[in-house]
Design a protein around this motif. Structure first.
Motif, mmCIF file in Angstrom:
data_model
loop_
_atom_site.group_PDB
_atom_site.id
_atom_site.type_symbol
_atom_site.label_atom_id
_atom_site.label_comp_id
_atom_site.label_asym_id
_atom_site.label_seq_id
_atom_site.Cartn_x
_atom_site.Cartn_y
_atom_site.Cartn_z
ATOM 1 N N ALA A 114 0.688 -0.478 0.040
ATOM 2 C CA ALA A 114 -0.080 0.041 0.466
ATOM 3 C C ALA A 114 1.229 1.297 0.095
ATOM 4 O O ALA A 114 2.183 1.151 0.307
ATOM 5 C CB ALA A 114 -0.956 0.376 1.908
ATOM 6 N N THR A 115 0.769 2.469 -0.330
ATOM 7 C CA THR A 115 1.668 4.384 -0.906
ATOM 8 C C THR A 115 2.127 4.286 0.785
ATOM 9 O O THR A 115 2.857 5.029 0.470
ATOM 10 C CB THR A 115 0.506 4.356 -1.633
ATOM 11 O OG1 THR A 115 -1.495 4.767 -0.687
ATOM 12 C CG2 THR A 115 0.375 4.771 -2.973
ATOM 13 N N CYS B 190 2.193 2.654 3.851
ATOM 14 C CA CYS B 190 3.366 1.669 4.666
ATOM 15 C C CYS B 190 4.966 1.354 3.531
ATOM 16 O O CYS B 190 4.974 0.800 2.544
ATOM 17 C CB CYS B 190 2.739 -0.377 3.581
ATOM 18 S SG CYS B 190 3.835 -1.388 3.934
ATOM 19 N N SER C 227 -1.919 -3.381 -5.281
ATOM 20 C CA SER C 227 -2.578 -2.452 -3.872
ATOM 21 C C SER C 227 -3.339 -3.292 -3.314
ATOM 22 O O SER C 227 -4.696 -3.238 -3.893
ATOM 23 C CB SER C 227 -2.140 -1.077 -4.950
ATOM 24 O OG SER C 227 -3.222 -0.056 -3.819
ATOM 25 N N ASP D 38 -4.067 -0.967 -1.111
ATOM 26 C CA ASP D 38 -4.799 0.908 -0.619
ATOM 27 C C ASP D 38 -6.581 0.964 -0.707
ATOM 28 O O ASP D 38 -7.351 -0.275 -1.083
ATOM 29 C CB ASP D 38 -4.470 1.582 -1.494
ATOM 30 C CG ASP D 38 -3.174 2.546 -1.211
ATOM 31 O OD1 ASP D 38 -2.896 3.231 -0.950
ATOM 32 O OD2 ASP D 38 -1.748 1.383 -1.799
ATOM 33 N N VAL E 195 -2.755 6.067 -5.790
ATOM 34 C CA VAL E 195 -1.983 4.239 -6.437
ATOM 35 C C VAL E 195 -1.466 5.484 -7.741
ATOM 36 O O VAL E 195 -0.394 4.758 -8.084
ATOM 37 C CB VAL E 195 -2.443 3.620 -6.164
ATOM 38 C CG1 VAL E 195 -1.931 2.543 -7.239
ATOM 39 C CG2 VAL E 195 -3.515 2.983 -4.730
#
Length: 156
Positions: free
Chosen positions: A48-49, A51, A77, A79, A87
């Motif tokens: 995920a963006t 993380c 992803s 997210d 993303v």
């Protein structure tokens, strides 16, 4: 005026060519990709963006597919559904080359156990699938060296 138009057109075309598409996918379709692998080893990296450890290891996964014709990499992803645009921008900014899948599911608990019974929900998480259907799951961040060693192990 014409030169300016051509320059703008050239810039827009180059952005479109270099931009990696993000495929929005449901879990049922992801399961099909897991079941019907495309290479001797298919890798599904869940990230995920938001993380930090995920972001740190992404370049290692992205490089693997370009370095080996025996490995297919999917960057999945997880997210939140409302973050698809984020993303997409992230993928372009990082110039990711691997196939990026945006898992369009509301409830992570509904699919995590189906990916692996070992998955507690933490990310990064990675599923390795051989062309014989054998699966290996890791709930951890990989260094480049660890990832290369793991891939060699599962290819043999």
């Amino acid at each position: 005026m014409m030169k300016k138009f051509l320059l703008i057109l050239l810039v827009l075309c180059s952005l479109h060519i270099s931009a990696q598409e993000v495929e929005v996918i449901r879990f049922a379709d992801l399961q099909k990709k897991i079941l019907y692998t495309e290479a001797p080893l298919t890798v599904f990296n869940f990230w995920a963006t938001w993380c930090g450890p995920c972001i740190k290891e992404l370049p290692h996964f992205d490089a693997i597919e370009t370095e080996s014709d025996q490995v297919k990499v999917y960057l999945v992803s997880i997210d939140f559904q409302s973050e698809l645009d984020r993303v997409k921008k992230f993928v372009v900014k990082k110039s990711l080359k691997s196939d990026v899948l945006f898992l369009n599911e509301k409830d992570p608990d509904s699919y995590m156990g189906k990916v692996s019974q070992e998955w507690s929900g933490a990310i990064p998480a990675t599923l390795f699938v051989t062309d014989l259907g054998k699966t290996y799951f890791h709930e951890k961040a990989f260094t480049k060296e660890e990832l290369e060693k793991t891939i060699k192990k599962y290819l043999n």
